[in-house]
Scaffold this motif. Sequence first.
Motif, PDB file in Angstrom:
ATOM      1  N   LEU A 149      -0.095 -11.403  16.073  1.00  0.00           N
ATOM      2  CA  LEU A 149      -1.164 -11.873  16.958  1.00  0.00           C
ATOM      3  C   LEU A 149      -2.225 -12.634  16.170  1.00  0.00           C
ATOM      4  CD1 LEU A 149      -1.725  -8.838  19.365  1.00  0.00           C
ATOM      5  CD2 LEU A 149      -1.006 -11.138  20.017  1.00  0.00           C
ATOM      6  N   ALA A 150      -2.372 -12.283  14.876  1.00  0.00           N
ATOM      7  CA  ALA A 150      -3.336 -12.971  14.015  1.00  0.00           C
ATOM      8  C   ALA A 150      -2.726 -14.192  13.345  1.00  0.00           C
ATOM      9  CB  ALA A 150      -3.857 -12.005  12.946  1.00  0.00           C
ATOM     10  N   GLY A 151      -1.449 -14.463  13.581  1.00  0.00           N
ATOM     11  CA  GLY A 151      -0.800 -15.622  12.973  1.00  0.00           C
ATOM     12  C   GLY A 151      -0.462 -15.426  11.506  1.00  0.00           C
ATOM     13  N   VAL A 152      -0.243 -14.185  11.093  1.00  0.00           N
ATOM     14  CA  VAL A 152       0.039 -13.867   9.692  1.00  0.00           C
ATOM     15  C   VAL A 152       1.474 -13.382   9.553  1.00  0.00           C
ATOM     16  CG1 VAL A 152      -0.621 -12.396   7.735  1.00  0.00           C
ATOM     17  CG2 VAL A 152      -2.366 -13.307   9.258  1.00  0.00           C
ATOM     18  N   THR A 153       2.076 -13.681   8.410  1.00  0.00           N
ATOM     19  CA  THR A 153       3.457 -13.283   8.147  1.00  0.00           C
ATOM     20  C   THR A 153       3.523 -11.815   7.733  1.00  0.00           C
ATOM     21  OG1 THR A 153       3.990 -15.506   7.383  1.00  0.00           O
ATOM     22  CG2 THR A 153       5.503 -13.742   6.760  1.00  0.00           C
ATOM     23  N   PRO A 154       4.348 -10.999   8.408  1.00  0.00           N
ATOM     24  CA  PRO A 154       4.486  -9.598   8.002  1.00  0.00           C
ATOM     25  C   PRO A 154       5.595  -9.422   6.965  1.00  0.00           C
ATOM     26  CG  PRO A 154       5.591  -9.935  10.093  1.00  0.00           C
ATOM     27  CD  PRO A 154       5.028 -11.279   9.684  1.00  0.00           C
TER      28      PRO A 154
END
Length: 360
Positions: A149-154
């Motif tokens: 949702l934050a646009g970050v790669t997990p």
Amino acid sequence: MIDPSAFERLRGIGLAPAIVQQLSGLEPLGADPALMRVVEVQRESVHLHDGVTESSASLLPTLRAVLAADGDALAVGDWVLAERNDFGQWWVHARVPPLNQFARRLHDGRDKVTRAVIVSNIDTALLVMGLDHDFNLRRLERYAALVRLAGVTPLAVLTKADLCADARARRREAEAVLPASTVALAVDALGGQPATALARWLQPGQALALLGSGGAGKSTLTNALTGTATQATGANRGGDGRGRHTTTARSLYVTPHGACIIDTPGLRALRLNGEADALGAVFDDIARLAPDCRFRDCRHEAELGCAVHDGVAGERLRNCHKLLRQARRDSISALERKAQVQQWKARGRTALQRLSAKRG
């Protein structure tokens, strides 16, 4: 504009060119502000890092009020402009608009829903989960949704691999519920294995955040990646083998590789901060299959010809529905919630009247 020497110094704690570009729109109150990064947040103060040393600072009341009015607050990972006063005390004048934020919603059990920022300005989120009693695929899905949702790669990091008889099979299970191309690593958080396995994500200037439940091994992993005993760790509980909460505050640390790491306390509850539409898009497999459903308004539950119901595991689908319900409840106003409750009560009274009429 930041001079090259200052940029290189701050790059060691995660400064990126995109952050420098954000500075152009700020109007600091002081004449000679310093760009610093928030490494710890206390109730009345924050700890700032200038790439060499840490300093304690206070927020200008106007900045605190502006952030509060927007349902926002300073978080570990934020970049700020600060300046010393005549007494040598640091004051934060402005916050650089964050590139991204991890935030969750807090509910007081009645009508009040607040937004709580966890960390800001992250390049990669390490979703830490133990391969013992902590292993929970539904929780991993929720953390992955929070990050996306934050646009970050997990990146899933499965700790305590030395305690698991079949770590490889568990790793495949984790990858199956994660977004496509997301990597899952199984490591023993003690020793040098984590630094070797995560070397490609620890490049200079990178900022990583560790997310997971209490006792998952985040503090142990932080110590392994920084090469120091910076974080306190604890043994598992004797009764059920579960880990204990040892980290009580979010803190930023620098690694020998040049990356910085933010360790966070375990979250006892995770209500995602996002609208239902955005949250639904995070579940790629469900969004991809939905157009193939027989009915355009399909709820993906038990409808005839539902492509999602046939193609997605039941537990994953139920988890998605639960998160969507929470998002819808949290997004409605107090008046709308009151009207909804009144509607349910009216339906209940109508059902009782019908039942009474049938009984004669």
